[in-house]
Motif scaffolding. Structure first.
Motif, short mmCIF file in Angstrom:
data_model
loop_
_atom_site.label_atom_id
_atom_site.label_comp_id
_atom_site.label_asym_id
_atom_site.label_seq_id
_atom_site.Cartn_x
_atom_site.Cartn_y
_atom_site.Cartn_z
N HIS A 145 0.76 -1.32 -0.12
CA HIS A 145 -0.12 0.14 0.07
C HIS A 145 0.76 1.15 -0.03
O HIS A 145 0.53 2.25 -0.67
CB HIS A 145 -0.78 -0.02 1.22
N ARG A 159 -8.45 -6.85 0.13
CA ARG A 159 -8.86 -5.56 -0.09
C ARG A 159 -9.66 -4.84 0.96
O ARG A 159 -9.54 -3.70 0.98
CB ARG A 159 -10.01 -5.78 -1.36
N ASP A 194 -8.13 -1.21 2.10
CA ASP A 194 -9.42 0.01 2.15
C ASP A 194 -9.27 0.40 3.71
O ASP A 194 -9.56 1.63 3.72
CB ASP A 194 -10.95 -0.66 2.16
N ASP A 245 -6.36 2.87 3.51
CA ASP A 245 -6.82 4.06 2.84
C ASP A 245 -7.79 5.03 3.74
O ASP A 245 -7.27 6.27 3.68
CB ASP A 245 -7.64 3.75 1.52
N LYS A 270 -3.83 0.02 -8.14
CA LYS A 270 -4.96 0.89 -7.65
C LYS A 270 -5.45 1.65 -9.01
O LYS A 270 -6.70 2.09 -8.77
CB LYS A 270 -4.51 2.10 -6.55
#
Length: 263
Positions: A25, A48, A52, A55, A181
């Motif tokens: 990431h 995922r 997330d 993020d 991404k």
């Protein structure tokens, strides 16, 4: 699949190591490993979900930079004032506990009441803030009033859009870490529409009928651009092409064009 290890206890593949996903990431893995891992991670719902969450955490931390500093609690402000008053009283017992001396070197100058001094200080700070706000507004007004250099063919006096998207080197270094991404994304950024991007692709001699695997805005060495991801027919190999915001018919404005992944 057969488990592989990276670092201390870093399992590559289900079940995924949080350390490995965090490194992926953050874009700190090498290009080969990044290209190999992203398709695997994107196909795994649990991986995922972790990305997330990363993020969301990154977005929450970013908002802290713009958050206003909270005021000093009243109880601490009162204790600070009391301590200053006590120091003043101890140093100048004949002046009174609520007064403090003027700046050093002024001799036997008239003392100033602490409350009055704080009131004048706050007023000066208010004036300073007002002056800075007015100056900033003037700079913005001048920036808007002065015509910018035309950035698109046939569109005079349009200022260049500020760079958006993740930053990569002028030669495209670091762009490979964005593939995971960007695959499946169709964000035309400063070009705004697919037709404008198709004009840039055609100007560069590429086939507009070949649909990119991903499209996203990038900041290429401080220049606003849009990067497309094309397949090459080889496994885990991609062609990355970035166009400047001023590209169009007869002006490809290619910022970089590179092939990454397995050779």
């Amino acid at each position: 699949m057969t488990d592989e290890s990276r670092g201390i206890g870093g399992t590559v593949g289900p079940p995924w190591s949080v350390d490995v996903l965090a490194d992926l990431h953050a874009g700190v893995l090498d290009d080969t490993e990044t290209t190999r891992l992203w398709p695997l991670v994107n196909a795994d719902p649990e991986a995922r979900a972790i990305l997330d969450a990363l993020d969301a955490t990154q977005a929450d931390l970013a908002t802290l930079a713009d958050a206003p500093a909270p005021p000093m609690p009243a109880e601490f402000a009162a204790r600070l004032d009391a301590a200053l008053a006590a120091e003043a009283a101890a140093a100048f017992p004949s002046r009174g506990a609520t007064q403090a001396p003027r700046a050093a070197g002024s001799g036997d100058a008239q003392v100033v009441d602490l409350a009055a001094a704080r009131q004048r200080r706050n007023k000066r700070l208010g004036w300073a803030a007002g002056i800075l706000t007015a100056a900033a507004a003037a700079v913005v007004a001048v920036t808007i009033a002065i015509p910018g250099t035309s950035q698109q063919t046939g569109t005079p006096n349009v200022a260049a859009p500020p760079p958006s998207g993740p930053s990569v080197g002028s030669d495209g270094s670091g762009a490979q870490a964005l593939i995971g991404k960007a695959v499946g994304v169709r964000d035309f950024g400063p070009l705004q529409t697919e037709d404008k991007l198709d004009a840039c692709i055609a100007a560069a001699g590429l086939d507009p009928k070949v649909r990119p695997e991903g499209i996203r805005p990038v900041n290429v060495g401080g220049k606003s651009g849009v990067m497309i991801i094309l397949t090459t027919g080889k496994l885990a190999q991609f062609r990355l092409v970035a166009f400047g915001a001023d590209c169009g018919p007869g002006n490809p404005a290619v910022l970089f064009d590179k092939v990454v992944g397995e050779k």
